[in-house]
Design a protein around this motif. Structure first.
Motif, PDB file in Angstrom:
ATOM      1  N   MET A  64       0.384  -1.069  -0.245  1.00 19.02           N
ATOM      2  CA  MET A  64       0.192   0.241  -0.086  1.00 19.02           C
ATOM      3  C   MET A  64       1.180   1.052   0.113  1.00 19.02           C
ATOM      4  N   ILE A  65       1.968   1.010   0.208  1.00 15.31           N
ATOM      5  CA  ILE A  65       2.882   2.182   0.475  1.00 15.31           C
ATOM      6  C   ILE A  65       3.265   3.122  -0.204  1.00 15.31           C
ATOM      7  N   ALA A  66       3.814   1.267  -1.279  1.00 12.32           N
ATOM      8  CA  ALA A  66       4.617   1.568  -2.626  1.00 12.32           C
ATOM      9  C   ALA A  66       3.388   1.840  -3.896  1.00 12.32           C
ATOM     10  N   LEU A  67       1.681   1.328  -3.521  1.00 12.08           N
ATOM     11  CA  LEU A  67       0.534   2.324  -3.945  1.00 12.08           C
ATOM     12  C   LEU A  67       0.630   3.808  -3.775  1.00 12.08           C
ATOM     13  N   LEU A  68       0.628   3.880  -3.295  1.00 12.36           N
ATOM     14  CA  LEU A  68       0.115   5.078  -2.569  1.00 12.36           C
ATOM     15  C   LEU A  68       1.209   6.380  -3.111  1.00 12.36           C
ATOM     16  N   LEU A  78      -4.609   3.952   4.051  1.00 14.43           N
ATOM     17  CA  LEU A  78      -5.655   5.341   3.604  1.00 14.43           C
ATOM     18  C   LEU A  78      -6.310   6.011   4.059  1.00 14.43           C
ATOM     19  N   ARG A  79      -6.121   6.113   5.899  1.00 16.45           N
ATOM     20  CA  ARG A  79      -6.583   7.085   6.619  1.00 16.45           C
ATOM     21  C   ARG A  79      -5.651   8.585   6.059  1.00 16.45           C
ATOM     22  N   GLN A  80      -3.974   7.596   6.583  1.00 18.89           N
ATOM     23  CA  GLN A  80      -2.747   8.479   6.934  1.00 18.89           C
ATOM     24  C   GLN A  80      -2.375   9.528   5.735  1.00 18.89           C
ATOM     25  N   ARG A  81      -3.509   9.398   4.451  1.00 12.95           N
ATOM     26  CA  ARG A  81      -3.153   9.791   3.473  1.00 12.95           C
ATOM     27  C   ARG A  81      -4.690  10.755   3.137  1.00 12.95           C
TER      28      ARG A  81
END
Length: 610
Positions: free
Chosen positions: A274-278, A386-389
């Motif tokens: 998820m980190i890599a995707l976002l 998702l929430r962190q972003r």
């Protein structure tokens, strides 16, 4: 249980040591050997491939393998190394010390038999004496079929019979022990007019220095086949004293390492993906909170990002637990779904992860075999990223485990209706070495699946061998109905009672474990309950057996030796008495359901109590 590969001086030394330390062991050799006196060992012979080795280790609950086989058993050494690495079983190599090969014109080192044959063509000896044993007949066939060659072999029936099968001329066989003095081998060389020796670099216990000294003394060349390359052993010893030190190490001073479940690895891989995707790049490591409340860090060992998707991998570490998934790469690939509801997480099946096909498990048929707790962990990692972003998206997550389909064949997944790969499991996130809770959970799952798929009768056995014997007796038993209790017979029967709904339960127990069950033991492990030969002797006396039989029973060290004194048949009162006693004990854990108890011997003969 210790699995000891022998057939050598070192093998017999290791067996004697295990006997003295009262450690149960299996003495395994390629060819049949003459059994020696042992109180704690049993013998097996025959070649084993990697699959057969793995089954033997798993079915006999082997926790230590001692490789004391001949240095030239190269294929065996490498296979054992691979199996023990894969199953996380401790391996000790009991080897022969290697001395530097002297540099002399009359010593001709070669890599293998093929190179030896080429060198012999150049040396052209009139009469060769091969000191390489009966196993070398086949590779040396091109030479002895057209040239003069004597072959020294061990003076055993097995070696002589093998030489005959290979077609080696009996007139040129020299059955004699290799442990004689230099003078015995020198006399042999001179008596037969030998002008060249062929030997293996077999070490001191293989009497290799004797062969070199005799060749020098007789002024003849010696062709030496060098030792093959061995695996990189973690533990290697060169004496019985060193081996004893390893076997008597204080295990309580070395706490077993915990590991992480496939579910925890999948969650960590998902967080990284998820980190890599976002953010466009994956971190080197991620930290997650496990269901147990502990915080754990995972290194990211693979990473790839493409348009609209990213994937990251975590290497499964099982600690000191013999977990077949240890070392697997657990991969998570994530992508944003344009058509899903916000906050939806859609789980997809990737390579090496199984699919549920039968009812009875926590996951419905048709879904990838990712259990509820790992699913929750994965959802939490996605939601946090998702929430962190400040984002809300539906996300598809595909969990895969390259090589998982092959690994799954070593598990009970197929029997539970999970096809195509492993399950993504875990309730605490941690793998506790030799966890009884995990074992009992797998039994509970098997009972639930059997019931959900219409099995009115279930059969409980300790493992695969007793299951095979039982299914030969009850031919209508489907595989799904057969459940392995290991040693936990009492708790398994309680779980069958708690689940309910079965019209019949069949319990199959091998003779050795049955003597413990008959005395009321719920755990049949040899570590928990030792053999009580006096109980057997007293039972036999009560049944009217002669004093000479009962006194021999009282001195038994292995239960399997009972059948040497009293043949295993229903006509002998001892065996129905044991079966009936076991039936009564089982009733305390399963009082109401119809119960059939089957007492089994090693060959599958049975005595039934219903």
């Amino acid at each position: 249980m210790i699995l000891l590969f022998g057939g050598t001086t070192e093998g017999r030394q290791a067996a004697a040591l295990c006997d003295r330390l009262a450690r149960p062991f299996i003495y395994s050799t390629r060819s049949r050997v003459e059994p020696f006196a042992t109180s704690h060992g049993e013998f097996r012979h025959g070649s084993l491939d990697e699959a057969a080795m793995a089954e033997l280790v798993a079915s006999r609950n082997v926790r230590l393998v001692i490789d004391a086989a001949h240095p030239f058993a190269s294929h065996l050494h490498h296979s054992l190394f691979e199996v023990c690495q894969r199953l996380a079983v401790r391996l000790i190599r009991f080897d022969r010390p290697v001395s530097p090969l002297p540099s002399a014109l009359w010593i001709h080192p070669v890599a293998d038999f093929t190179e030896a044959l080429g060198l012999l063509e150049r040396l052209a000896p009139a009469k060769l004496l091969a000191l390489t044993g009966v196993q070398s007949i086949a590779p040396l066939r091109p030479w002895w079929r057209r040239s003069e060659m004597l072959l020294r072999i061990l003076p055993t029936r097995t070696s002589i019979e093998q030489a005959r099968r290979e077609g080696f001329p009996e007139a040129k066989l020299l059955p004699m022990s290799p442990d004689g003095p230099d003078e015995a081998l020198e006399a042999l060389v001179r008596e037969h007019g030998v002008d060249c020796l062929l030997a293996k670099e077999s070490g001191e216990s293989g009497f290799f220095p004797v062969k070199l000294r005799v060749a020098e003394r007789c002024g003849i060349p010696v062709v030496v086949i060098r030792r093959p390359v061995a695996p990189t052993w973690d533990t290697i010893v060169f004496s019985a004293e060193d081996l004893e030190a390893r076997l008597t190490e204080r295990a309580d001073l070395k706490p077993l390492r915990t590991g992480y479940t496939t579910g925890a690895c999948a969650a960590a891989a998902t967080k990284a993906a998820m980190i890599a995707l976002l953010d466009g790049a994956a971190p080197d490591s991620v930290t997650i909170t496990l269901p147990s409340g502990k915080v754990a860090s995972f290194g990211i060992v693979s990473y790839r990002a493409e348009q609209g998707r990213a994937r990251c991998g975590v290497r499964k570490f099982a600690g000191d637990d013999p977990d077949v998934t240890h070392g697997l790469l657990i991969v998570s690939e994530v992508s944003l779904l344009p058509d899903g509801d916000p906050d939806e997480v859609r789980f997809l099946q990737g390579e090496g992860v199984g699919r549920v096909t039968l009812p009875g498990l926590e996951i419905p048929p048709g879904e990838p075999a990712i259990n509820p707790v790992p699913r929750r962990m994965i959802r939490e990692c996605i939601a946090e990223a998702l929430r962190q972003r400040g984002l809300r998206h539906a996300v598809a997550v595909t969990i895969s485990a390259p090589g998982g389909e092959a690994v799954a064949r070593k598990t009970m997944n197929k029997r539970l209706g999970i096809t195509g790969g492993i399950s993504i499991l875990g309730t605490s996130g941690e793998v506790v070495p030799y966890s009884m809770e995990a074992w009992l959970a797998s039994i509970r799952n098997a009972i639930a699946v059997a019931a959900a798929n219409g099995c009115a009768t279930i059969a409980l056995t300790s493992g695969l061998r007793s299951e095979r014997h039982l299914r030969a007796l009850f031919t209508d038993l489907p595989e799904l109905a057969c459940i392995h209790y290991g040693n936990s017979i009492g708790r398994t029967l309680e779980m069958a009672r708690e689940h309910g709904g079965f019209s019949r339960v069949i319990v199959g127990v091998m003779l050795a474990k049955a003597t413990k069950l008959a005395q009321g033991q719920a755990d049949l492990s040899s570590r928990v309950v030792p053999l009580d030969p006096h109980w057997l002797a007293n039972l036999a006396a009560d049944l009217g057996y002669r004093p000479e039989i009962t006194s021999q029973l009282a001195d038994l060290r292995l239960v399997r030796n009972v059948t040497e004194l009293i043949p295993f048949t229903i006509d002998e009162p001892l065996y129905p008495a044991i079966a009936n006693a076991c039936h009564r004990v089982c009733r305390q854990w399963l009082p109401d359901t119809p119960l059939t108890f089957v007492l089994l011997d090693l060959e599958g003969k049975s005595v039934i109590s219903a």
